[in-house]
Design a protein around this motif. Structure first.
Motif, PDB file in Angstrom:
ATOM      1  N   ALA A  28      -2.086 -17.775  -3.712  1.00 37.23           N
ATOM      2  CA  ALA A  28      -1.280 -16.555  -3.763  1.00 37.23           C
ATOM      3  C   ALA A  28      -1.953 -15.494  -4.616  1.00 37.23           C
ATOM      4  CB  ALA A  28       0.113 -16.869  -4.290  1.00 37.23           C
ATOM      5  N   ALA A  29      -2.568 -15.916  -5.716  1.00 40.72           N
ATOM      6  CA  ALA A  29      -3.301 -14.959  -6.562  1.00 40.72           C
ATOM      7  C   ALA A  29      -4.481 -14.364  -5.816  1.00 40.72           C
ATOM      8  CB  ALA A  29      -3.760 -15.654  -7.840  1.00 40.72           C
ATOM      9  N   ALA A  34      -6.864  -9.747  -3.021  1.00 41.05           N
ATOM     10  CA  ALA A  34      -7.423  -9.155  -1.795  1.00 41.05           C
ATOM     11  C   ALA A  34      -6.700  -7.875  -1.415  1.00 41.05           C
ATOM     12  CB  ALA A  34      -7.352 -10.164  -0.650  1.00 41.05           C
ATOM     13  N   LEU A  35      -5.427  -7.781  -1.780  1.00 41.86           N
ATOM     14  CA  LEU A  35      -4.687  -6.544  -1.536  1.00 41.86           C
ATOM     15  C   LEU A  35      -5.106  -5.434  -2.493  1.00 41.86           C
ATOM     16  CD1 LEU A  35      -1.058  -7.898  -0.984  1.00 41.86           C
ATOM     17  CD2 LEU A  35      -2.511  -6.818   0.749  1.00 41.86           C
ATOM     18  N   GLY A  36      -5.699  -5.816  -3.613  1.00 42.89           N
ATOM     19  CA  GLY A  36      -6.140  -4.832  -4.594  1.00 42.89           C
ATOM     20  C   GLY A  36      -5.406  -4.889  -5.914  1.00 42.89           C
ATOM     21  N   PHE A  47       5.837  -8.653  -8.576  1.00 41.42           N
ATOM     22  CA  PHE A  47       6.797  -7.622  -8.175  1.00 41.42           C
ATOM     23  C   PHE A  47       6.564  -7.173  -6.733  1.00 41.42           C
ATOM     24  CE2 PHE A  47       7.235  -6.953 -12.851  1.00 41.42           C
ATOM     25  CZ  PHE A  47       8.600  -7.168 -12.925  1.00 41.42           C
ATOM     26  N   ALA A  48       5.316  -7.132  -6.307  1.00 41.40           N
ATOM     27  CA  ALA A  48       5.037  -6.764  -4.918  1.00 41.40           C
ATOM     28  C   ALA A  48       5.584  -7.818  -3.963  1.00 41.40           C
ATOM     29  CB  ALA A  48       3.532  -6.579  -4.718  1.00 41.40           C
ATOM     30  N   TYR A  49       5.228  -9.086  -4.183  1.00 38.35           N
ATOM     31  CA  TYR A  49       5.713 -10.156  -3.313  1.00 38.35           C
ATOM     32  C   TYR A  49       7.237 -10.238  -3.306  1.00 38.35           C
ATOM     33  CZ  TYR A  49       1.082 -12.445  -2.797  1.00 38.35           C
ATOM     34  OH  TYR A  49      -0.218 -12.755  -2.483  1.00 38.35           O
ATOM     35  N   ARG A  50       7.836 -10.102  -4.481  1.00 40.04           N
ATOM     36  CA  ARG A  50       9.286 -10.319  -4.605  1.00 40.04           C
ATOM     37  C   ARG A  50      10.095  -9.189  -3.982  1.00 40.04           C
ATOM     38  NH1 ARG A  50      13.053 -11.913  -8.752  1.00 40.04           N
ATOM     39  NH2 ARG A  50      14.885 -12.579  -7.568  1.00 40.04           N
ATOM     40  N   THR A  51       9.664  -7.955  -4.179  1.00 45.94           N
ATOM     41  CA  THR A  51      10.489  -6.822  -3.757  1.00 45.94           C
ATOM     42  C   THR A  51      10.057  -6.210  -2.435  1.00 45.94           C
ATOM     43  OG1 THR A  51       9.204  -5.175  -5.017  1.00 45.94           O
ATOM     44  CG2 THR A  51      11.016  -6.277  -6.168  1.00 45.94           C
ATOM     45  N   ALA A  52       8.948  -6.660  -1.847  1.00 49.71           N
ATOM     46  CA  ALA A  52       8.498  -6.089  -0.571  1.00 49.71           C
ATOM     47  C   ALA A  52       9.556  -6.131   0.522  1.00 49.71           C
ATOM     48  CB  ALA A  52       7.224  -6.786  -0.106  1.00 49.71           C
ATOM     49  N   PRO A  53      10.416  -7.161   0.609  1.00 49.81           N
ATOM     50  CA  PRO A  53      11.459  -7.129   1.643  1.00 49.81           C
ATOM     51  C   PRO A  53      12.406  -5.936   1.517  1.00 49.81           C
ATOM     52  CG  PRO A  53      11.198  -9.360   0.826  1.00 49.81           C
ATOM     53  CD  PRO A  53      10.398  -8.464  -0.083  1.00 49.81           C
ATOM     54  N   ALA A  85      -0.792  -1.245  -1.942  1.00 49.23           N
ATOM     55  CA  ALA A  85      -0.578  -1.845  -0.618  1.00 49.23           C
ATOM     56  C   ALA A  85       0.856  -1.576  -0.185  1.00 49.23           C
ATOM     57  CB  ALA A  85      -0.841  -3.348  -0.652  1.00 49.23           C
ATOM     58  N   ALA A  86       1.034  -1.168   1.051  1.00 50.13           N
ATOM     59  CA  ALA A  86       2.363  -0.913   1.586  1.00 50.13           C
ATOM     60  C   ALA A  86       3.150  -2.215   1.693  1.00 50.13           C
ATOM     61  CB  ALA A  86       2.263  -0.264   2.963  1.00 50.13           C
ATOM     62  N   PRO A  87       4.476  -2.151   1.614  1.00 47.99           N
ATOM     63  CA  PRO A  87       5.281  -3.370   1.704  1.00 47.99           C
ATOM     64  C   PRO A  87       4.968  -4.226   2.926  1.00 47.99           C
ATOM     65  CG  PRO A  87       6.662  -1.536   1.018  1.00 47.99           C
ATOM     66  CD  PRO A  87       5.320  -0.962   1.353  1.00 47.99           C
ATOM     67  N   GLU A  88       4.665  -3.589   4.066  1.00 50.54           N
ATOM     68  CA  GLU A  88       4.366  -4.355   5.269  1.00 50.54           C
ATOM     69  C   GLU A  88       3.121  -5.226   5.079  1.00 50.54           C
ATOM     70  OE1 GLU A  88       6.813  -0.869   6.084  1.00 50.54           O
ATOM     71  OE2 GLU A  88       4.816  -1.064   5.139  1.00 50.54           O
ATOM     72  N   ARG A  89       2.109  -4.686   4.430  1.00 48.99           N
ATOM     73  CA  ARG A  89       0.893  -5.467   4.158  1.00 48.99           C
ATOM     74  C   ARG A  89       1.176  -6.584   3.162  1.00 48.99           C
ATOM     75  NH1 ARG A  89      -3.784  -2.490   1.823  1.00 48.99           N
ATOM     76  NH2 ARG A  89      -4.793  -4.514   2.166  1.00 48.99           N
ATOM     77  N   VAL A  90       2.015  -6.297   2.185  1.00 46.33           N
ATOM     78  CA  VAL A  90       2.362  -7.315   1.192  1.00 46.33           C
ATOM     79  C   VAL A  90       3.096  -8.480   1.855  1.00 46.33           C
ATOM     80  CG1 VAL A  90       3.705  -7.788  -0.890  1.00 46.33           C
ATOM     81  CG2 VAL A  90       2.407  -5.654  -0.707  1.00 46.33           C
ATOM     82  N   LEU A  91       4.008  -8.174   2.773  1.00 43.68           N
ATOM     83  CA  LEU A  91       4.750  -9.233   3.462  1.00 43.68           C
ATOM     84  C   LEU A  91       3.812 -10.113   4.289  1.00 43.68           C
ATOM     85  CD1 LEU A  91       7.918  -7.246   4.556  1.00 43.68           C
ATOM     86  CD2 LEU A  91       7.797  -9.061   2.831  1.00 43.68           C
TER      87      LEU A  91
END
Length: 293
Positions: A28-29, A34-36, A47-53, A85-91
């Motif tokens: 996951a790290a 890779a997302l930056g 925070f990105a993984y958790r709140t992207a939805p 990274a946009a939420p869609e990419r994070v998801l």
């Protein structure tokens, strides 16, 4: 506490580790990097993984969802994470991270077996019975399309059920008139976890001391910061309400099928704990692993 509330607590212990590996695995790290995102601290990726939805959440929305973090800590990362990274990419990245993590932990044979497929079907049935009224993270995760691979369905279902419980826990804290910092201070006061376990939540020493003073004024902690009888009773009330509010999905699934799901998930828990990924303290009620809210 009724039978379904007790079942909700037991199933939480079964499924929480399967959800929480997202926030601690090296895979996951790597996907976060890779997302930056800067992985020197795990919080940007968290925070990105958790709140992207929730979409392109702002600081207030993210703080509301991540109740026990200091607002300043949340605002340090959100909404800045969406500029990376946009939420869609994070998801997409988080599903890739889960896929890689599960393959590393469990191997292809276990993931391809009929037992895991059955577990995924049962977990999804429970998750689809989760009520979304007043539960933003539950609703946001249920709005996502279901993955095709059974092991990803299992993780998605575990995530919905975890957020459903978490959303209910926040309601229980609000009913008890405990703000985010007070929730942690009161939890530490009953000896459930050391104060150091909450350092990542970003509350300053002054904020922690002020929260303790507020609890003392209510008769919930003593002069040494330990929970009084009244304080322990209030924490018990919070945990009971959390279990009761988490019971809906399990009421829909039923005791027999929940028992079967627990049985099917048993072989998955060993590799998770043996990998040593999960801190063995909790910041959400009485738990077996640390799972940030």
């Amino acid at each position: 506490m009724d039978e379904m509330a007790r079942l909700a607590r037991r199933m939480w212990h079964q499924l929480e580790p399967l959800h929480a590996v997202l926030y601690f695995s090296p895979e996951a790290a790597e996907e976060s990097a890779a997302l930056g995102y800067d992985v020197e601290s795990r919080w940007p990726g968290y925070f990105a993984y958790r709140t992207a939805p929730l979409g392109r959440a702002g600081a207030r929305l993210a703080t509301a969802a991540c109740y026990s973090f200091s607002p300043a800590t949340v605002a340090k990362h959100v909404p800045a994470v969406w500029a990376v990274a946009a939420p869609e990419r994070v998801l997409e990245a988080r599903l890739t991270a889960v896929d890689r993590t599960y393959r590393s932990l469990f191997g292809g044979d276990l993931l391809a077996g009929p037992e895991l497929r059955e577990a995924a079907e049962l977990a999804r049935r429970a998750a689809e019975g989760a009520g979304t009224e007043g539960r933003a993270l539950t609703a946001a995760n249920l709005d996502l399309p279901w993955a095709d691979a059974p092991h990803l369905v299992l993780w998605q279902a575990a995530t919905v059920l975890r957020e459903h419980r978490g959303d209910g826990h926040l309601a229980a804290l609000l009913a008890a008139e405990l703000d985010g910092c007070e929730a942690l201070v009161s939890f530490a006061a009953i000896g459930a976890a050391p104060v150091e376990a909450f350092a990542g939540r970003g509350w300053s020493a002054a904020e922690w001391a002020a929260a303790r003073e507020r609890l003392a004024a209510r008769g919930l902690v003593d002069a040494g910061g330990q929970a009084t009888e009244r304080g322990r009773a209030l924490r018990d009330q919070v945990e009971r309400m959390t279990d009761e509010l988490a019971a809906g999905p399990w009421r829909r699934l039923g005791q027999e099928r929940a028992d079967r799901l627990a049985q099917l998930c048993g072989p998955l828990l060993g590799p998770v704990f043996e990998a040593g990924l999960l801190p063995m303290t909790s910041t959400l009620g009485i738990a077996t692993v640390k799972a940030p809210d």
